[in-house]
Design a protein around this motif. Sequence first.
Motif, PDB file in Angstrom:
ATOM      1  N   TRP A 253       0.834  -1.205   0.000  1.00 53.84           N
ATOM      2  CA  TRP A 253       0.000   0.000   0.000  1.00 53.84           C
ATOM      3  C   TRP A 253       0.869   1.255   0.000  1.00 53.84           C
ATOM      4  CZ3 TRP A 253      -0.395   4.458   2.595  1.00 53.84           C
ATOM      5  CH2 TRP A 253      -1.496   5.261   2.311  1.00 53.84           C
ATOM      6  N   SER A 254       1.890   1.282   0.841  1.00 52.80           N
ATOM      7  CA  SER A 254       2.700   2.488   1.017  1.00 52.80           C
ATOM      8  C   SER A 254       3.410   2.899  -0.262  1.00 52.80           C
ATOM      9  CB  SER A 254       3.717   2.273   2.140  1.00 52.80           C
ATOM     10  OG  SER A 254       3.068   2.024   3.360  1.00 52.80           O
ATOM     11  N   PHE A 255       3.998   1.929  -0.958  1.00 53.31           N
ATOM     12  CA  PHE A 255       4.716   2.283  -2.185  1.00 53.31           C
ATOM     13  C   PHE A 255       3.761   2.540  -3.351  1.00 53.31           C
ATOM     14  CE2 PHE A 255       8.490   0.431  -0.022  1.00 53.31           C
ATOM     15  CZ  PHE A 255       9.318   1.534  -0.166  1.00 53.31           C
ATOM     16  N   ALA A 256       2.620   1.842  -3.373  1.00 54.42           N
ATOM     17  CA  ALA A 256       1.633   2.130  -4.409  1.00 54.42           C
ATOM     18  C   ALA A 256       1.098   3.546  -4.250  1.00 54.42           C
ATOM     19  CB  ALA A 256       0.497   1.107  -4.350  1.00 54.42           C
ATOM     20  N   ALA A 257       0.788   3.933  -3.005  1.00 57.17           N
ATOM     21  CA  ALA A 257       0.293   5.284  -2.761  1.00 57.17           C
ATOM     22  C   ALA A 257       1.362   6.322  -3.085  1.00 57.17           C
ATOM     23  CB  ALA A 257      -0.161   5.414  -1.313  1.00 57.17           C
ATOM     24  N   ALA A 258       2.611   6.013  -2.750  1.00 52.15           N
ATOM     25  CA  ALA A 258       3.705   6.941  -3.065  1.00 52.15           C
ATOM     26  C   ALA A 258       3.835   7.123  -4.571  1.00 52.15           C
ATOM     27  CB  ALA A 258       5.011   6.434  -2.469  1.00 52.15           C
ATOM     28  N   TYR A 259       3.692   6.045  -5.316  1.00 49.01           N
ATOM     29  CA  TYR A 259       3.760   6.144  -6.780  1.00 49.01           C
ATOM     30  C   TYR A 259       2.581   6.950  -7.320  1.00 49.01           C
ATOM     31  CZ  TYR A 259       3.587   4.848 -11.697  1.00 49.01           C
ATOM     32  OH  TYR A 259       3.521   4.896 -13.074  1.00 49.01           O
TER      33      TYR A 259
ATOM     34  N   SER B 290       5.494  -3.148  -6.945  1.00 54.53           N
ATOM     35  CA  SER B 290       5.361  -4.360  -7.761  1.00 54.53           C
ATOM     36  C   SER B 290       6.074  -5.548  -7.125  1.00 54.53           C
ATOM     37  CB  SER B 290       5.915  -4.109  -9.163  1.00 54.53           C
ATOM     38  OG  SER B 290       5.169  -3.116  -9.830  1.00 54.53           O
ATOM     39  N   HIS B 291       7.183  -5.277  -6.455  1.00 50.96           N
ATOM     40  CA  HIS B 291       7.916  -6.336  -5.766  1.00 50.96           C
ATOM     41  C   HIS B 291       7.061  -6.924  -4.640  1.00 50.96           C
ATOM     42  CE1 HIS B 291      11.724  -8.376  -4.922  1.00 50.96           C
ATOM     43  NE2 HIS B 291      11.484  -8.184  -3.628  1.00 50.96           N
ATOM     44  N   ALA B 292       6.395  -6.075  -3.881  1.00 46.09           N
ATOM     45  CA  ALA B 292       5.505  -6.545  -2.809  1.00 46.09           C
ATOM     46  C   ALA B 292       4.278  -7.245  -3.389  1.00 46.09           C
ATOM     47  CB  ALA B 292       5.084  -5.377  -1.926  1.00 46.09           C
ATOM     48  N   PHE B 293       3.763  -6.747  -4.497  1.00 45.04           N
ATOM     49  CA  PHE B 293       2.607  -7.366  -5.153  1.00 45.04           C
ATOM     50  C   PHE B 293       2.933  -8.788  -5.600  1.00 45.04           C
ATOM     51  CE2 PHE B 293       0.288  -8.115  -9.216  1.00 45.04           C
ATOM     52  CZ  PHE B 293      -1.001  -8.195  -8.709  1.00 45.04           C
TER      53      PHE B 293
ATOM     54  N   TYR C 296      -2.981  -0.428  -5.209  1.00 51.64           N
ATOM     55  CA  TYR C 296      -2.066  -0.775  -6.297  1.00 51.64           C
ATOM     56  C   TYR C 296      -2.768  -0.619  -7.649  1.00 51.64           C
ATOM     57  CZ  TYR C 296       1.505  -3.412  -8.881  1.00 51.64           C
ATOM     58  OH  TYR C 296       2.484  -3.800  -9.765  1.00 51.64           O
ATOM     59  N   PHE C 297      -4.011  -1.049  -7.731  1.00 50.98           N
ATOM     60  CA  PHE C 297      -4.766  -0.836  -8.971  1.00 50.98           C
ATOM     61  C   PHE C 297      -4.990   0.645  -9.214  1.00 50.98           C
ATOM     62  CE2 PHE C 297      -8.780  -0.017 -11.132  1.00 50.98           C
ATOM     63  CZ  PHE C 297      -8.575  -0.699 -12.335  1.00 50.98           C
ATOM     64  N   ARG C 298      -5.315   1.368  -8.164  1.00 54.98           N
ATOM     65  CA  ARG C 298      -5.544   2.809  -8.283  1.00 54.98           C
ATOM     66  C   ARG C 298      -4.325   3.517  -8.836  1.00 54.98           C
ATOM     67  NH1 ARG C 298      -6.956   6.588  -2.994  1.00 54.98           N
ATOM     68  NH2 ARG C 298      -7.749   8.414  -4.104  1.00 54.98           N
ATOM     69  N   ALA C 299      -3.145   3.037  -8.449  1.00 53.65           N
ATOM     70  CA  ALA C 299      -1.898   3.674  -8.884  1.00 53.65           C
ATOM     71  C   ALA C 299      -1.420   3.203 -10.251  1.00 53.65           C
ATOM     72  CB  ALA C 299      -0.809   3.415  -7.842  1.00 53.65           C
ATOM     73  N   THR C 300      -1.645   1.929 -10.563  1.00 57.02           N
ATOM     74  CA  THR C 300      -1.028   1.336 -11.754  1.00 57.02           C
ATOM     75  C   THR C 300      -2.012   0.855 -12.804  1.00 57.02           C
ATOM     76  OG1 THR C 300      -1.012  -0.930 -10.874  1.00 57.02           O
ATOM     77  CG2 THR C 300       0.857   0.510 -10.279  1.00 57.02           C
TER      78      THR C 300
ATOM     79  N   ASP D 199      -3.324  -2.101 -12.783  1.00 52.15           N
ATOM     80  CA  ASP D 199      -3.094  -3.536 -12.956  1.00 52.15           C
ATOM     81  C   ASP D 199      -4.405  -4.297 -12.731  1.00 52.15           C
ATOM     82  OD1 ASP D 199      -2.431  -6.326 -12.378  1.00 52.15           O
ATOM     83  OD2 ASP D 199      -0.350  -5.684 -12.231  1.00 52.15           O
ATOM     84  N   ALA D 200      -4.932  -4.907 -13.796  1.00 51.42           N
ATOM     85  CA  ALA D 200      -6.232  -5.576 -13.733  1.00 51.42           C
ATOM     86  C   ALA D 200      -6.210  -6.782 -12.808  1.00 51.42           C
ATOM     87  CB  ALA D 200      -6.673  -5.997 -15.131  1.00 51.42           C
ATOM     88  N   ASP D 201      -5.074  -7.449 -12.690  1.00 51.71           N
ATOM     89  CA  ASP D 201      -4.983  -8.606 -11.796  1.00 51.71           C
ATOM     90  C   ASP D 201      -5.163  -8.189 -10.337  1.00 51.71           C
ATOM     91  OD1 ASP D 201      -4.576 -10.359 -13.890  1.00 51.71           O
ATOM     92  OD2 ASP D 201      -2.382 -10.265 -13.753  1.00 51.71           O
ATOM     93  N   ALA D 202      -4.685  -7.024  -9.999  1.00 49.61           N
ATOM     94  CA  ALA D 202      -4.844  -6.526  -8.632  1.00 49.61           C
ATOM     95  C   ALA D 202      -6.308  -6.258  -8.322  1.00 49.61           C
ATOM     96  CB  ALA D 202      -4.014  -5.261  -8.430  1.00 49.61           C
ATOM     97  N   LEU D 203      -7.012  -5.661  -9.258  1.00 45.53           N
ATOM     98  CA  LEU D 203      -8.438  -5.404  -9.055  1.00 45.53           C
ATOM     99  C   LEU D 203      -9.202  -6.711  -8.914  1.00 45.53           C
ATOM    100  CD1 LEU D 203     -10.973  -3.680  -8.949  1.00 45.53           C
ATOM    101  CD2 LEU D 203     -10.954  -3.625 -11.459  1.00 45.53           C
ATOM    102  N   LYS D 204      -8.916  -7.672  -9.759  1.00 45.11           N
ATOM    103  CA  LYS D 204      -9.610  -8.959  -9.699  1.00 45.11           C
ATOM    104  C   LYS D 204      -9.401  -9.635  -8.353  1.00 45.11           C
ATOM    105  CE  LYS D 204      -9.922 -13.450 -12.005  1.00 45.11           C
ATOM    106  NZ  LYS D 204      -9.363 -14.317 -13.082  1.00 45.11           N
ATOM    107  N   LEU D 205      -8.175  -9.613  -7.850  1.00 47.90           N
ATOM    108  CA  LEU D 205      -7.889 -10.252  -6.572  1.00 47.90           C
ATOM    109  C   LEU D 205      -8.533  -9.481  -5.423  1.00 47.90           C
ATOM    110  CD1 LEU D 205      -6.579 -12.422  -4.904  1.00 47.90           C
ATOM    111  CD2 LEU D 205      -4.391 -11.215  -5.089  1.00 47.90           C
ATOM    112  N   ALA D 206      -8.540  -8.155  -5.491  1.00 49.38           N
ATOM    113  CA  ALA D 206      -9.214  -7.362  -4.462  1.00 49.38           C
ATOM    114  C   ALA D 206     -10.703  -7.703  -4.421  1.00 49.38           C
ATOM    115  CB  ALA D 206      -9.020  -5.870  -4.733  1.00 49.38           C
ATOM    116  N   GLN D 207     -11.303  -7.866  -5.574  1.00 48.18           N
ATOM    117  CA  GLN D 207     -12.716  -8.230  -5.638  1.00 48.18           C
ATOM    118  C   GLN D 207     -12.950  -9.626  -5.041  1.00 48.18           C
ATOM    119  OE1 GLN D 207     -13.024  -7.716  -9.876  1.00 48.18           O
ATOM    120  NE2 GLN D 207     -14.047  -5.725  -9.693  1.00 48.18           N
ATOM    121  N   GLU D 208     -12.044 -10.559  -5.333  1.00 49.90           N
ATOM    122  CA  GLU D 208     -12.174 -11.910  -4.784  1.00 49.90           C
ATOM    123  C   GLU D 208     -12.074 -11.903  -3.262  1.00 49.90           C
ATOM    124  OE1 GLU D 208      -9.205 -14.293  -6.646  1.00 49.90           O
ATOM    125  OE2 GLU D 208     -10.144 -14.201  -8.635  1.00 49.90           O
ATOM    126  N   LEU D 209     -11.131 -11.154  -2.737  1.00 48.41           N
ATOM    127  CA  LEU D 209     -10.978 -11.088  -1.288  1.00 48.41           C
ATOM    128  C   LEU D 209     -12.176 -10.398  -0.647  1.00 48.41           C
ATOM    129  CD1 LEU D 209      -7.173 -10.204  -0.937  1.00 48.41           C
ATOM    130  CD2 LEU D 209      -8.269 -12.406  -0.469  1.00 48.41           C
TER     131      LEU D 209
END
Length: 398
Positions: free
Chosen positions: A60-66, A79-82, A127-131, A133-143
Motif C-alpha cells: 500500500w505504502s509504495f503504491a500510494a507513493a507512486y 510491484s515487488h511486494a505485489f 495498487y490498482f488505483r496507482a497502476t 493492474d487488472a490482476d490486482a483489481l480482480k484479486l481485491a474483488q475476490e478477497l
Amino acid sequence: MKTLDPIFNEIRKEWLDHILPFWARLMDEAYGGYYGEVDASLTAKPLAPKGCIANSRILWSFAAAYRVTGTEDYRKCASHAFSFLTERLLDPEFGGLIWMADYEGNVLDARKHIYNQAFGVYALSEYFRATGDADALKLAQELYRTIETVGYDEQIGAYREEFDREWNEQPNEMLSGSGVVADITMNTHIHVLEAYTTLYRIWPDPQVRQSLDRLLSILHDRMFDAELGRLNVFFDKNWASLTDVTSFGHDIEASWLIQDAIEAAELSNPNYKQMVLALARSVSEHAIQSDGSVMNEQEGGRLDTTRIWWVQAEAMVGFLNAYELTGEAGFLELVRKIWSYTSGKLIDPRPGGEWYWSVDGQGNPDGREIAGPWKCPYHNSRFCIEVLLRLERLYQEA
C-alpha cells in the motif's frame, strides 16, 4: 490559511528522504518481498519470517507513493511486494491470504484472519488505483467476496475474526488482548472499513457501498459509546463489551477513516459525522499530554501514557480532518504540537533509522524492533500523504 503551513516541507522531507528510503532498502532480491525484521540496533534480519500484514502495508505504502508522486522507483517497490503477495501469500487451494511465510516464502502460518484479508483488499485496491493492474483489481474483488461470504455473520451482525486454513472459525487469538479472547473487535471493523473505502473508489459497485453503510451502522449502533466518546474495543457474540478500554489511537484513527468512507460513498446519515467529531473531541480532551504527545490508552482507571509511533501519526490526520470539518483552530494547533513532538522524539535520528516503536515520558526508546510483522510504513507514510494533500487543499481554498 493564506500560506502553506510551515510543517508542510518538514513532513514532505520526512516522507521522501527518510521513511520511504528505509523501507526500499529492505527489499529482498533473493527470495522476494521485504526482510521481515530490523531490530532495535538497525540490523536487518534476512532470515526473519515475513508477515502478510507487513507485506500488504508495504505494498500500500509504495503504491500510494507512486500514485501521488509518479516516481517510478516507488512503482518498482510496490510491484515487488505485489509479486510476493500473489506468489507466496495467497492460498491457491482454499483462497485468501495466509498469516505468515518464512524468509524464503514458504508457508509458516496458514491461518486466515479477516483483518489480514482486509489489508489485502486495501493494498491491492491502492495498487490498482496507482497502476491500473487488472490482476490486482480482480484479486481485491475476490478477497472482498470472501470477507462478505465467509467473514460476515448475518445472525450477530458483525464480521468474524479468525479461521484456520480451510476457513473453519477459530478462537480469535491474533487480535484479542487485555486478558480476553474477543469474538468481535473494533479493530477488525475499522480496517475492513478502510479497505472497502479504497475498493469503492476504484470499483463503485452498489454492493460495496451497501457494505460500507452497514459497517458505519455497526460502528455507530454497536461500538460507539456516545457518553464516553469512544468506540468500545472487544465484544462477545452477544455484543457485550468485554473490557473497559479506551484506545485513543484507534478512536482518532477511526474518526477520519469514518469520514473518508462517508465522503467516498456519498453517505448522508448525520449520526456518522457526529460520531466523527465526538471521537476527535474526546481524544483531544483526554489523551493529549503536556509535551504535546498522545497517550496510548486507558483501561479502567489506569492510563498508559506510552508515546507509540502509529498513535501520533493517526492523531495528526484525525485532528487535521476535524479542523477541515469545523474550522476550529485548536485542532490545527494540535497537529503542529504532535508533529513537533514526533519529529523531536519518535523519529530515529540514527543514520539508516526510521521511527521508534515508542518512547517513554523522558523520550527513551523502548528497544523494540524498527521493522517487523506489525511495524510497517503504512501509518507514518499515510500520515505524510494525508497531511500533505490536505494542507495543499486548504492552501488552495484559502
